[in-house]
Design an enzyme around this catalytic site. Structure first.
Site, PDB file in Angstrom:
ATOM      1  N   SER A  52       0.820  -1.215   0.000  1.00 50.02           N
ATOM      2  CA  SER A  52       0.000   0.000   0.000  1.00 50.02           C
ATOM      3  C   SER A  52       0.856   1.268   0.000  1.00 50.02           C
ATOM      4  O   SER A  52       0.477   2.275  -0.613  1.00 50.02           O
ATOM      5  CB  SER A  52      -0.958  -0.011   1.193  1.00 50.02           C
ATOM      6  OG  SER A  52      -0.255  -0.194   2.398  1.00 50.02           O
ATOM      7  N   GLU A  93      11.376  -8.340  -4.526  1.00 49.38           N
ATOM      8  CA  GLU A  93      11.770  -7.085  -3.873  1.00 49.38           C
ATOM      9  C   GLU A  93      13.268  -7.094  -3.579  1.00 49.38           C
ATOM     10  O   GLU A  93      13.969  -6.098  -3.814  1.00 49.38           O
ATOM     11  CB  GLU A  93      10.972  -6.892  -2.580  1.00 49.38           C
ATOM     12  CG  GLU A  93       9.499  -6.617  -2.827  1.00 49.38           C
ATOM     13  CD  GLU A  93       8.648  -6.626  -1.575  1.00 49.38           C
ATOM     14  OE1 GLU A  93       7.510  -6.140  -1.648  1.00 49.38           O
ATOM     15  OE2 GLU A  93       9.090  -7.116  -0.532  1.00 49.38           O
TER      16      GLU A  93
HETATM   17  C1  5RP Z   1       5.408  -6.594   0.410  1.00 51.18           C
HETATM   18  C2  5RP Z   1       6.182  -5.805   1.383  1.00 51.18           C
HETATM   19  C3  5RP Z   1       5.631  -4.487   1.802  1.00 51.18           C
HETATM   20  O1  5RP Z   1       6.589  -3.511   1.594  1.00 51.18           O
HETATM   21  C4  5RP Z   1       5.286  -4.541   3.263  1.00 51.18           C
HETATM   22  O2  5RP Z   1       4.415  -5.645   3.494  1.00 51.18           O
HETATM   23  C5  5RP Z   1       4.615  -3.249   3.715  1.00 51.18           C
HETATM   24  O3  5RP Z   1       3.367  -3.140   3.119  1.00 51.18           O
HETATM   25  P1  5RP Z   1       2.481  -1.838   3.272  1.00 51.18           P
HETATM   26  O4  5RP Z   1       3.184  -0.740   2.571  1.00 51.18           O
HETATM   27  O5  5RP Z   1       1.170  -2.225   2.628  1.00 51.18           O
HETATM   28  O6  5RP Z   1       2.311  -1.556   4.745  1.00 51.18           O
HETATM   29  O7  5RP Z   1       7.239  -6.176   1.840  1.00 51.18           O
HETATM   30  O8  5RP Z   1       5.965  -7.861   0.180  1.00 51.18           O
END
Ligand code: 5RP
Length: 221
Positions: free
Chosen positions: A34, A107
């Protein structure tokens, strides 16, 4: 401000930081989640200032394309100037837990390919010691049991993430109950478990800059 507005503020701070560096041939690496979505939306508004993006998930690639940002295969670009992504936890050394959205492997690959890693979070993600957030580990499906037992031997409580298949066709095990006092050592140790594709500790390649938005403003470290 609610948590989503804080995520937007962190994304705005990252864009302001990057704007002076964007050039016609710049490729931007884009994370997942998000907070990364806020950054994608903001980046699309300055689409004319850079070449395009490399995405860390199919979801982010779709969002970028929908907003008119060209998305390139990582192998097709000579250089990724910067990678921008959120995190599930971040400590004072800019080490992270990531993978809450299940995209940790791509990532980590895009982050490792980039010259700079900018992490954007709301301030609730800041921790003194990593590990309260269950650590995501991507595993080859046939190794699920083998990896689970190895994670238990390390003192964690592994839980298979129900109904989730990653963009790479693998499974995610979330490891509860770890107190990660030496993130680099544990990251390397987990990398050595046969059948593990990747783990969500980003310490060997920690973020270079963190923007954390809280009620009192955006902190950078
Ligand atoms: C996805 C991730 C995201 O960066 C992490 O889960 C944070 O998510 P958000 O920005 O929705 O809080 O590592 O694999």
């Amino acid at each position: 401000m609610n948590q989503d507005q804080l995520k937007r503020s962190a994304a705005e701070a990252a864009l302001a930081y990057l704007l002076p560096r964007l050039e016609r041939d710049t490729i931007v690496g884009i994370g997942t989640g998000s907070t990364a979505n806020h950054f994608i939306d903001l980046l699309a508004s300055v689409r004319h200032l850079f070449d395009g993006a490399v995405a860390s998930s199919n979801a982010s690639a779709q969002r970028l394309r929908r907003l008119g940002v060209p998305v390139f295969d990582l192998n097709a670009v000579p250089d990724v100037a910067v990678y921008v992504d959120g995190a599930d936890e971040v400590n004072a050394a800019r080490q992270l837990i990531k993978g809450g959205g299940g995209a940790l492997t791509r990532e980590k690959i895009v982050a490792a390919s980039a010259r700079e890693f900018v992490c954007i979070v709301d301030s609730s993600k800041f921790v003194t010691t990593l590990g309260a957030f269950p650590l995501p580990v991507e595993v080859i499906p046939m190794a699920r049991g083998l990896v689970g037992r190895a994670l238990r031997d390390l003192g964690g409580q592994p839980a298979l993430r129900d109904g989730v298949t990653t963009d790479n066709g693998n499974l995610i095990i979330d490891v509860h109950g770890l107190r990660i006092t030496d993130p680099r050592a544990l990251e390397a140790q987990l990398n050595n478990i046969v059948g593990t594709v990747c783990n969500g500790i980003f310490a060997a390649n920690a973020a270079d800059v963190v923007f954390a938005a809280g009620p009192e403003g955006v902190k950078r470290w």
